[in-house]
Structures are given as C-alpha cells and as structure tokens.
Design a protein around this motif. Structure first.
Motif, PDB file in Angstrom:
ATOM      1  N   ARG A 163      14.216  10.853   3.278  1.00 10.87           N
ATOM      2  CA  ARG A 163      12.810  11.293   3.395  1.00 10.87           C
ATOM      3  C   ARG A 163      11.959  10.760   2.249  1.00 10.87           C
ATOM      4  O   ARG A 163      10.792  10.463   2.427  1.00 10.87           O
ATOM      5  N   LEU A 164      12.548  10.697   1.050  1.00  9.17           N
ATOM      6  CA  LEU A 164      11.819  10.201  -0.125  1.00  9.17           C
ATOM      7  C   LEU A 164      12.719   9.219  -0.863  1.00  9.17           C
ATOM      8  O   LEU A 164      13.871   9.541  -1.155  1.00  9.17           O
ATOM      9  N   VAL A 170       0.811  -1.233   0.000  1.00  9.55           N
ATOM     10  CA  VAL A 170       0.000   0.000   0.000  1.00  9.55           C
ATOM     11  C   VAL A 170       0.835   1.270   0.000  1.00  9.55           C
ATOM     12  O   VAL A 170       0.440   2.275  -0.585  1.00  9.55           O
ATOM     13  N   GLN A 171       2.007   1.234   0.629  1.00  4.84           N
ATOM     14  CA  GLN A 171       2.799   2.474   0.727  1.00  4.84           C
ATOM     15  C   GLN A 171       3.682   2.687  -0.510  1.00  4.84           C
ATOM     16  O   GLN A 171       4.500   3.597  -0.538  1.00  4.84           O
ATOM     17  N   THR A 172       3.523   1.826  -1.543  1.00  4.39           N
ATOM     18  CA  THR A 172       4.360   1.912  -2.741  1.00  4.39           C
ATOM     19  C   THR A 172       3.550   2.417  -3.930  1.00  4.39           C
ATOM     20  O   THR A 172       2.443   1.948  -4.182  1.00  4.39           O
ATOM     21  N   ALA A 198       9.474  -2.829   1.837  1.00  2.00           N
ATOM     22  CA  ALA A 198       8.626  -2.780   3.028  1.00  2.00           C
ATOM     23  C   ALA A 198       8.487  -1.348   3.542  1.00  2.00           C
ATOM     24  O   ALA A 198       7.941  -1.123   4.615  1.00  2.00           O
ATOM     25  N   ARG A 199       9.036  -0.373   2.779  1.00  4.29           N
ATOM     26  CA  ARG A 199       9.009   1.041   3.202  1.00  4.29           C
ATOM     27  C   ARG A 199       8.335   1.873   2.121  1.00  4.29           C
ATOM     28  O   ARG A 199       8.252   1.429   0.981  1.00  4.29           O
ATOM     29  N   PRO A 200       7.926   3.110   2.472  1.00  9.11           N
ATOM     30  CA  PRO A 200       7.336   3.970   1.427  1.00  9.11           C
ATOM     31  C   PRO A 200       8.312   4.137   0.260  1.00  9.11           C
ATOM     32  O   PRO A 200       9.501   4.385   0.469  1.00  9.11           O
TER      33      PRO A 200
END
Ligand SMILES: O=C1O[C@H](COP(=O)(O)O)[C@@H](O)[C@H](O)[C@H]1O
Length: 237
Positions: free
Chosen positions: A194-195, A10-12, A228-230
């Motif tokens: 951060r990004l 979802v965060q991708t 597993a991270r944005p």
C-alpha cells in the motif's frame, strides 16, 4: 526539504535529510504512523523491510515506537542464502536491531530456508510467502548498481522476477558480490504494498537514482520498476 536537482515523477515525493540519524528518525515515524493506521483500520499490519548495512539505525528507531507490535507481521524484501546465525543474514540483522524489547512481539516471516539448492529454498520461501498478509508498508534500499531487494542487473531470473503479472512471490537470484546466492521477493509481490518508501544514503546512490530517472531499461537498473509507481524517497548525504 525536498531533494533538489532531481526530476521526480509526479507521484513521487523526495525528502532530503541532514544525516543518517535524521533519516532513520523520519523513516521510523512515517512507518510507525502507517502501521498504526493499518492496525486501526484492519486490526493488523504488515511491514516488509530491506537488509544490507544502512537500515540499522532505522530499525533501532522503529523498535522504539509505541505500537501494538503483537499485531504487526514483519518480513524481508530479500535475503542472502546463509543461515540466520551468519553475519550476512538479513533476518539476523532484523532480529538483532528491530525485534527487540516490545517489538519482539511482532511475527516474523523470514525468507531463509535450508534446502539442497537455492532453487528449492526459493520454492519453499515462495510457499511461506503465500501466507503473508497484504503488505501495508514496504521499505526498499538500493545499491549503487541500481539493484533493489535482491533484484540485481544481469541476474538469471531477473526478467521473471520483474514481470508485474508474474505469479511467483520469491525467486532465486544471483548477486555480483558475496554472498552471491540470494532470495528475493518478486516485483509482483513488492509492488502490491500500500505504501512504498525508498531509503538512500550518500551521493553515490543519489547519482544512481538520477541515472535511473533518466531512463535505463528495467533490466539494467531494477530500481526503475519502482519509480513508475507512487513512492516516497528518503535521502541523506
Ligand atoms: O544486498 C543488499 O543491498 C541493498 C542495499 O544495501 P545497503 O547496505 O547499501 O543499504 C539492500 O537494500 C538489500 O536488502 C540487501 O540485501
């Protein structure tokens, strides 16, 4: 357009671009907007990019963006342990294709260190990276074996490099292909960005990404540590 047939977390976010030129343009816009926001909010911006062959068009498009380049620090997610003048040097690539024209005003924090051994070079790069300001934007690449930066499956030190609570910023790594000796930022440092953006070219890399999403252990496909991270993924055929 989103990447079809991929079950992304979802965060991708996954963007499918028509060709390498479009990908380079979109990525350059996203990165320059994020750097501009960082400068507006904090007075300075830090960008970490990857090397290899595929980022050349992106570097050239980014160099054309209107930015206060003197307020930008640029570093590398990984480096081949060869002098900057060597054709395989990631820093050399960056100097030739990004740090040109107004972008030459950016501050470069390179990873390459001349030393008696790769281990000593990594120690020195680790100390240099202690001075790197917090990373605003990270652009990762990926190999068809699932490596990212120089976090290669089967490399000695991989477990230490993938420790999210590790204290090392840079580690010596071994690649399966020449130049084998590498310096890589650790997951702990890379994941502090951060990004984070991931740029992928070709159907082979899409297949690798699909396999990584299906759940190999991190050590078998280090890219998994970032899924597993944005994350924003930019892909083109
Ligand atoms: O060796 C490396 O490989 C990866 C992928 O490179 P590419 O040429 O296939 O895009 C790259 O992300 C890494 O920085 C580089 O040192």
């Amino acid at each position: 357009m989103t990447i079809s047939n991929l079950d992304l977390p979802v965060q991708t976010l996954g963007f499918s671009l028509g060709d390498a030129e479009q990908l380079a343009g979109e990525l350059a816009l996203t990165v320059s907007n994020a750097l501009r926001s960082a400068i507006a909010e904090r007075g300075a911006a830090t960008l970490v990019v990857s090397g290899g062959r595929s980022p050349i068009a992106f570097f050239e498009r980014l160099a054309q963006q209107q930015l206060d380049w003197a307020k930008v620090t640029v570093s590398l997610a990984d480096e081949r342990w060869v002098p900057v003048s060597h054709p395989d040097s990631n820093e050399g690539l960056l100097r030739r294709h990004l740090l040109q024209g107004p972008a030459a005003a950016a501050r470069l924090v390179g990873l390459y260190q001349s030393a008696a051994s790769l281990e000593l070079a990594a120690d020195r790069a680790d100390a240099v990276l202690a001075e790197l300001p917090p990373i605003d934007v990270l652009v990762l690449g990926m190999g068809e074996d699932g490596h990212t930066a120089s976090l290669f499956p089967d490399s000695p030190n991989l477990q230490q490099a993938l420790d999210p609570r590790g204290t090392r910023r840079c580690l010596p790594m071994q690649a399966p292909t020449v130049p084998r000796q590498r310096l890589s930022m650790s997951l702990a440092l890379l994941a502090s960005a951060r990004l984070t953006l991931l740029a992928l070219h070709g159907r082979g890399k899409l297949a690798t990404l699909n396999q990584a999403l299906a759940g190999e252990p991190y050590e078998a496909m280090p890219i998994r540590a970032f899924l597993a991270r944005p994350l924003e993924i930019y892909w083109c055929p």
